[in-house]
Design a protein around this motif. Sequence first.
Motif, mmCIF file in Angstrom:
data_model
loop_
_atom_site.group_PDB
_atom_site.id
_atom_site.type_symbol
_atom_site.label_atom_id
_atom_site.label_comp_id
_atom_site.label_asym_id
_atom_site.label_seq_id
_atom_site.Cartn_x
_atom_site.Cartn_y
_atom_site.Cartn_z
ATOM 1 N N VAL A 196 41.901 34.088 53.578
ATOM 2 C CA VAL A 196 40.859 34.828 52.843
ATOM 3 C C VAL A 196 40.965 34.513 51.347
ATOM 4 C CG1 VAL A 196 39.968 37.121 52.309
ATOM 5 C CG2 VAL A 196 41.029 36.674 54.531
ATOM 6 N N LEU A 208 37.041 46.724 50.959
ATOM 7 C CA LEU A 208 37.262 45.939 52.171
ATOM 8 C C LEU A 208 37.944 46.773 53.252
ATOM 9 C CD1 LEU A 208 37.059 43.307 53.637
ATOM 10 C CD2 LEU A 208 38.930 42.398 52.286
ATOM 11 N N GLN A 209 38.943 47.571 52.865
ATOM 12 C CA GLN A 209 39.632 48.388 53.864
ATOM 13 C C GLN A 209 38.718 49.464 54.465
ATOM 14 O OE1 GLN A 209 40.212 48.372 50.594
ATOM 15 N NE2 GLN A 209 41.262 50.204 49.880
ATOM 16 N N GLY A 262 47.147 42.616 51.780
ATOM 17 C CA GLY A 262 46.111 41.649 51.419
ATOM 18 C C GLY A 262 44.933 42.199 50.650
ATOM 19 N N ILE A 263 44.979 43.490 50.310
ATOM 20 C CA ILE A 263 43.840 44.112 49.618
ATOM 21 C C ILE A 263 44.370 44.942 48.455
ATOM 22 C CG2 ILE A 263 41.834 45.624 49.859
ATOM 23 C CD1 ILE A 263 41.928 45.138 52.882
ATOM 24 N N SER A 268 40.106 41.714 48.373
ATOM 25 C CA SER A 268 41.148 40.835 48.918
ATOM 26 C C SER A 268 41.866 40.116 47.783
ATOM 27 C CB SER A 268 40.528 39.808 49.870
ATOM 28 O OG SER A 268 39.648 38.955 49.156
ATOM 29 N N ILE A 273 45.431 39.542 55.401
ATOM 30 C CA ILE A 273 45.048 40.939 55.621
ATOM 31 C C ILE A 273 45.609 41.359 56.965
ATOM 32 C CG2 ILE A 273 43.104 42.512 55.969
ATOM 33 C CD1 ILE A 273 41.533 40.634 54.041
ATOM 34 N N VAL A 327 34.347 40.453 57.442
ATOM 35 C CA VAL A 327 34.811 39.458 56.464
ATOM 36 C C VAL A 327 33.684 38.499 56.103
ATOM 37 C CG1 VAL A 327 36.434 37.573 56.049
ATOM 38 C CG2 VAL A 327 37.210 39.677 57.138
ATOM 39 N N THR B 108 42.423 41.260 41.173
ATOM 40 C CA THR B 108 41.337 40.980 42.115
ATOM 41 C C THR B 108 39.974 41.178 41.448
ATOM 42 O OG1 THR B 108 41.536 43.247 42.999
ATOM 43 C CG2 THR B 108 42.691 41.499 44.190
#
Lengths: 339, 339, 339, 339
Positions: A196, A208-209, A262-263, A268, A273, A327, B108
């Motif tokens: 990613v 994202l989560q 990963g976040i 990201s 992730i 994603v 990020t």
Amino acid sequence: MNSFGERYRLTSFGESHGPAMGGVIDGMPAGLKVDLDLVQEMLDRRRPGQSPTTTQRREEDKVEILSGIMDGVTLGTPIGFIIRNTDHRSADYGEMSHLYRPNHGDYTWQTKYGVRDYRGGGRASARETVSRVVAGALAMQALRTYDIEIEAKVTRIGTVEVNYLETLEEGRREILRAKSEHDSLGGIVSCRISGVPVGLGDPVFGKLQARLAQAMMTIPAAKGFEYGLGFEGSKCRGSEVVDEFIADIHGGVHTLTNYSGGIQGGISNGKDILLRVAFKPVATLSRELRTVNDQGENISFVAKGRHDPCVVERAVPIVEAMAAIVVFDCLLTDRLSKM
Amino acid sequence: MNSFGERYRLTSFGESHGPAMGGVIDGMPAGLKVDLDLVQEMLDRRRPGQSPTTTQRREEDKVEILSGIMDGVTLGTPIGFIIRNTDHRSADYGEMSHLYRPNHGDYTWQTKYGVRDYRGGGRASARETVSRVVAGALAMQALRTYDIEIEAKVTRIGTVEVNYLETLEEGRREILRAKSEHDSLGGIVSCRISGVPVGLGDPVFGKLQARLAQAMMTIPAAKGFEYGLGFEGSKCRGSEVVDEFIADIHGGVHTLTNYSGGIQGGISNGKDILLRVAFKPVATLSRELRTVNDQGENISFVAKGRHDPCVVERAVPIVEAMAAIVVFDCLLTDRLSKM
Amino acid sequence: MNSFGERYRLTSFGESHGPAMGGVIDGMPAGLKVDLDLVQEMLDRRRPGQSPTTTQRREEDKVEILSGIMDGVTLGTPIGFIIRNTDHRSADYGEMSHLYRPNHGDYTWQTKYGVRDYRGGGRASARETVSRVVAGALAMQALRTYDIEIEAKVTRIGTVEVNYLETLEEGRREILRAKSEHDSLGGIVSCRISGVPVGLGDPVFGKLQARLAQAMMTIPAAKGFEYGLGFEGSKCRGSEVVDEFIADIHGGVHTLTNYSGGIQGGISNGKDILLRVAFKPVATLSRELRTVNDQGENISFVAKGRHDPCVVERAVPIVEAMAAIVVFDCLLTDRLSKM
Amino acid sequence: MNSFGERYRLTSFGESHGPAMGGVIDGMPAGLKVDLDLVQEMLDRRRPGQSPTTTQRREEDKVEILSGIMDGVTLGTPIGFIIRNTDHRSADYGEMSHLYRPNHGDYTWQTKYGVRDYRGGGRASARETVSRVVAGALAMQALRTYDIEIEAKVTRIGTVEVNYLETLEEGRREILRAKSEHDSLGGIVSCRISGVPVGLGDPVFGKLQARLAQAMMTIPAAKGFEYGLGFEGSKCRGSEVVDEFIADIHGGVHTLTNYSGGIQGGISNGKDILLRVAFKPVATLSRELRTVNDQGENISFVAKGRHDPCVVERAVPIVEAMAAIVVFDCLLTDRLSKM
């Protein structure tokens, strides 16, 4: 509603024992070469009837693409598709039309809508996930052109931690044991998304989560979601789980560790992730249960029909599919971040 | 994007050290009598600077309603509101404009947007949650007219299970201990939604648990979500966790138990909805950490600025607010289920 | 995207010469008794090949409902449907794959997507409107339970005003004359929506007229939209077109006149809603035209394939369908206006 | 709802005589240098009180940006803004709280919501358009970086065609004449969008003309929309209005003419986009009118308060703003067309 995703968007339809399941995928960009055999392969992984540990219902689950792809290339137009329901055996469900199966949606759906397709759970059946697998399989092919890979696997069956092939066999024996006792098991599916790029996910409400959590919690029987260190990590001290940054000689920035999963800040950070989804034991049991019928009478019944003693293995491609949709959606919308 | 909710919808804005935070609530029906003092009370619960266990930043967090309410009654028009940022001390953050704080969104966000407001985290700051509390407090007042109540509380601080007032004090001592050691803690917030009618939530992608999961996972520092028996329940056998139905003498249908956590088939079943959210330990630590600056150099730094050693207590009204937004949204859309 | 409507929402798919057209209708409430013969009747009105004035392409346009309806009653679940494309004759279009037909979307689509289904216009073909007619026909049945009726008719063909049956025949003769001269005509379709309650439409960006305008301008070949007195009314003085109110003996409030066309402040006022849509003359002409091929060479060509010399008659059910979708959507969301 | 746009999205709020108007712009990419003086200039063009032909209400209409822009550069975060309402004179409207002004939204809003802010039309007032101008002015600055320009102008006042400065003066005299007779006028605003690349707009339901039509028909007093040859063009024969293609020596493809108004198949073709919006005469008249009060009694009244005798001049920047929002939105989403 029956749509998922912002810019790569699946709208699904279909009742378990109606003529067909299907969906429309809107937002697939033009110009992707697609391999429909890979879509079929992923559908086959989800398909029941493959082993003694899954339901004996046999569907071909053959997807028919109706639009949006010509000569193996996406057109940028919506991809309509159907999967015919071939093996109904609706008769098995006839007597269930008048009672509410415990732990199923029968009662809540009936109350909400005043009517329901009682045959095999109708739209509440996990059979609706076939549509997700089609959309997910196509998203995975698109992601692969960006070197993004998604892989889920079973990491717990009941109380058996599954890390190696031997323990998977142990888990499966546990399923057969539960089945022989007319019982069922739950478990955990873990998913790794690798390759990613930095920057996927939108701040605040589109983290994202949050999208992954929503995606996973739409899967039937899912009861929990966590990423990174999750629930266990909430017991740690901050100093134990800090992902310090380091610059490499090429000017790249990396975290030394990946406690964050990963976040960071909803976006990201380039590391893998890692997420986990907890599934409850299957609701349908081949044993006598108390319930209420549509006359409001207390009754007992034993479920007929075919059903899995444990869904976690079949959930694997569904978790992958939902992750892929999220994603790829984020990858598309990230194109809009800068002028 | 920066909106949450389908028909009761908050669009929020604001950077931590900009002129103001704020939002627009669209979809509040006309005719609700609102008590703005209750909104302010909920904001005060979220506000920092109240105890030794929380950050010393002192904001008045005084909400100014700009539209949508006249003479204490909602008009059916959007409710615009702002909360001025009064206690900036941006100078504290000057030096941080050139480095990426570990476990924060600095890196990020900078990569995604090519620019960022580095002052106190900018939009990535948990300060954005004030807007959610305003929308949530109004949703709670609307829900109360339907006798729906929402209550969250801290149930774990670090490794200390919190069930009674005494254990809450023990948890707080744990926080002060961590603080004195320049460290931080995480924990769990649990939430109970009671008085919910049967029928809230939409099948497939709008399942009530999926909306709640998304809502909770948008809260900064949230790492996990579960409802009902959650992760632990995935270890049970089906026969141990079956919610059998029983009819009462008035014709009502109830489950004898509530292993399902109030939701079946994605739709509320009339029982209390029970959910839990895991929060990671606070990312900002008053100790030396390694990171990278915007010149790509490896450096060490010690965070200045004010920060909580543990966010879970302040997260309580935020969890309630997000739950309220979701439940009220579902309550509204449920009006569209039948002809 | 390929969806239309907020809460009564059609997502459509299909290329003109692909396997099938189709769609998913999301948001139809449960409990509506539907008559699929009426859906088929409305499809038949749209169908080509019925008279000398329309194209000779013969499609059965037989709709197959795949979900969402059981025993003639809507389930509250999405209604998936397909209409197979049976009469392809794609060979007619082979040579057109390499040139851009003037006034068609060939060039713009090719540039936007880098690929296109050139067969009969692909997704740009007016054939996609079959899906709208299915969604519209079902919406009309729902509206009928509220005594709302929608009727569109041709009111101008070319320069011939059409008010009576005789003038319709005159209009049709005009079409045949144009056809014999390898030419085409445009015209106007007018629509009346009657029985509408006060209160439909949402202020500011969801004004009823804005939704209707959007709906109508999505129809292929539509070039203009007006409601009430429209463009002509903009020449009047305010005093000439004021709709004064009067109370009737039952306490009802009415306008004495209906210059406003049934909408005031973006919301229906109980009077008939009157709108008009202008359609351009058909783009495909059976005469030699200059264009460019995909090698960038200037060429001449004469269109093959079947095509209408005038679309306005076939547009009538499409205008009705789009109006029905909008009005039913507004009727549903109006349930959310008050506490 | 109160949002407009897909990816460049304005959510607006505010009642005419409440504390402030305002909005949130979501989706502005990061990295745009903005000149807030240009935003203020566009607001000033919309502002009343500037000439004898417009209302004497004097608002400063000073925009305050609350977020999303730092050091003159957009952050990629939502841009919150407010415009305070300074010149209320609500007393003028006191007596109108009990009656329904003809041709206004008073009656329809009251019926829909059961309550309304009667002061100056509340949210139904054209004052809400200030928020659109802010969002539009920022969109125009973004578009300018792509060499896209938008220019609207009055082309008819009442029955006076306005093509040159002299005729504009004639039109203004017509307005003063109407004003002196306690009457009002309508007219037409035309808009040209130039420099548009090929490829903006989405097929089927997101056609560029459909979005523009929706955008324009949300403007208060708009009664009609057309593009290209519009209503008049529907009288032409196909052979008269065909836009043949020609290749230039650089391989570019162009239409020789622009009857289509810059859009083919719902997608921009690189030619100027030309559209026209018809506005009805102003509804408020300083003469005695019959209406009904909230007791259901038939009464007569003469409107007090300040109001324009003709809105078309003030509508010019609003038309430009809405066009800018649509075009920029399409420019952003076009980034998602291809892999």
